[in-house]
Design an enzyme around this catalytic site. Sequence first.
Site, PDB file in Angstrom:
ATOM      1  N   ASP A   4      73.981  43.805  14.556  1.00 34.86           N
ATOM      2  CA  ASP A   4      73.036  44.262  15.564  1.00 34.86           C
ATOM      3  C   ASP A   4      71.872  44.921  14.822  1.00 34.86           C
ATOM      4  O   ASP A   4      71.799  44.889  13.583  1.00 34.86           O
ATOM      5  CB  ASP A   4      73.708  45.142  16.628  1.00 34.86           C
ATOM      6  CG  ASP A   4      74.034  46.552  16.161  1.00 34.86           C
ATOM      7  OD1 ASP A   4      73.743  46.889  14.997  1.00 34.86           O
ATOM      8  OD2 ASP A   4      74.589  47.329  16.967  1.00 34.86           O
ATOM      9  N   CYS A  61      76.889  46.814  11.801  1.00 33.30           N
ATOM     10  CA  CYS A  61      76.177  47.546  12.854  1.00 33.30           C
ATOM     11  C   CYS A  61      76.030  48.981  12.363  1.00 33.30           C
ATOM     12  O   CYS A  61      76.100  49.224  11.155  1.00 33.30           O
ATOM     13  CB  CYS A  61      76.940  47.459  14.172  1.00 33.30           C
ATOM     14  SG  CYS A  61      78.520  48.321  14.164  1.00 33.30           S
ATOM     15  N   GLY A  62      75.846  49.925  13.269  1.00 31.42           N
ATOM     16  CA  GLY A  62      75.700  51.311  12.840  1.00 31.42           C
ATOM     17  C   GLY A  62      77.019  51.923  12.398  1.00 31.42           C
ATOM     18  O   GLY A  62      77.168  52.370  11.261  1.00 31.42           O
ATOM     19  N   GLY A  64      80.228  50.349  12.870  1.00 32.95           N
ATOM     20  CA  GLY A  64      81.307  49.391  12.605  1.00 32.95           C
ATOM     21  C   GLY A  64      82.367  49.366  13.696  1.00 32.95           C
ATOM     22  O   GLY A  64      83.357  48.647  13.580  1.00 32.95           O
ATOM     23  N   GLY A  66      81.983  49.313  17.593  1.00 31.55           N
ATOM     24  CA  GLY A  66      81.845  48.546  18.826  1.00 31.55           C
ATOM     25  C   GLY A  66      82.123  47.060  18.674  1.00 31.55           C
ATOM     26  O   GLY A  66      82.837  46.474  19.519  1.00 31.55           O
ATOM     27  N   ASN A  95      97.815  42.012   8.591  1.00 31.07           N
ATOM     28  CA  ASN A  95      97.304  41.755   9.948  1.00 31.07           C
ATOM     29  C   ASN A  95      96.545  40.438  10.066  1.00 31.07           C
ATOM     30  O   ASN A  95      96.107  40.088  11.165  1.00 31.07           O
ATOM     31  CB  ASN A  95      96.390  42.905  10.391  1.00 31.07           C
ATOM     32  CG  ASN A  95      96.993  44.267  10.156  1.00 31.07           C
ATOM     33  OD1 ASN A  95      96.454  45.098   9.434  1.00 31.07           O
ATOM     34  ND2 ASN A  95      98.153  44.521  10.732  1.00 31.07           N
TER      35      ASN A  95
HETATM   36  C1  RB5 Z   1      73.556  50.990  17.835  1.00 28.61           C
HETATM   37  O1  RB5 Z   1      72.772  52.123  17.938  1.00 28.61           O
HETATM   38  C2  RB5 Z   1      75.005  51.379  17.614  1.00 28.61           C
HETATM   39  O2  RB5 Z   1      75.570  51.876  18.781  1.00 28.61           O
HETATM   40  C3  RB5 Z   1      75.816  50.190  17.134  1.00 28.61           C
HETATM   41  O3  RB5 Z   1      75.241  49.676  15.997  1.00 28.61           O
HETATM   42  C4  RB5 Z   1      77.255  50.453  16.755  1.00 28.61           C
HETATM   43  O4  RB5 Z   1      77.372  51.637  16.036  1.00 28.61           O
HETATM   44  C5  RB5 Z   1      78.224  50.342  17.843  1.00 28.61           C
HETATM   45  O5  RB5 Z   1      79.415  50.409  17.672  1.00 28.61           O
END
Ligand code: RB5
Length: 157
Positions: A4, A61-62, A64, A66, A95
């Site tokens: 993302d 992502c930020g 890791g 979500g 796993n």
């Molecule tokens: C984006 O700001 C952030 O929420 C996303 O990269 C991530 O950390 C979600 O789990």
Amino acid sequence: MAADHAGVELKDELIRCLHELGHQVTDLGTNTHEPVDYPDFADRAAEAVLSGAADRAIFTCGSGLGPAIAANKIPGIRAVTAHDPYSARYSRLDNDANFLSLGQRVIGPGLAKEIVHIWLETEFSGAERHRRRLEKIERLARAHAPCSPDTSASEKE
Ligand code: RB5
């Protein structure tokens, strides 16, 4: 590879590194800092694995977190967040994880490269007890799927 907007730099650095190591890499985006929703890109990455287009998916992502939560809703995906080498190794050995999610705001590129290297080089042990546990996870998914007649995961064995 997918990311993302909060993981673009780490994705691009890992792609460079993976190319140097001789891996074939598909970049599924995103490629800008324009905010996107990580479930959309986690779905793309998971689909690449499920279709056979890719052996494994790596998401940045930020945090890791979500993308792993999102990807684990998809049957056949075993997603983990692993920010240390031990977790990376055992997520493969025990796993059979096929989706790795990393947080660019959590670890630096040096550690991320080490983790990715371990994660890609480590094979699933194939041990019977681990196969059994993975099968039980699949049964949990089926048992809790809407309208599923399969409730066997709740049975005691
Ligand atoms: C984006 O700001 C952030 O929420 C996303 O990269 C991530 O950390 C979600 O789990």
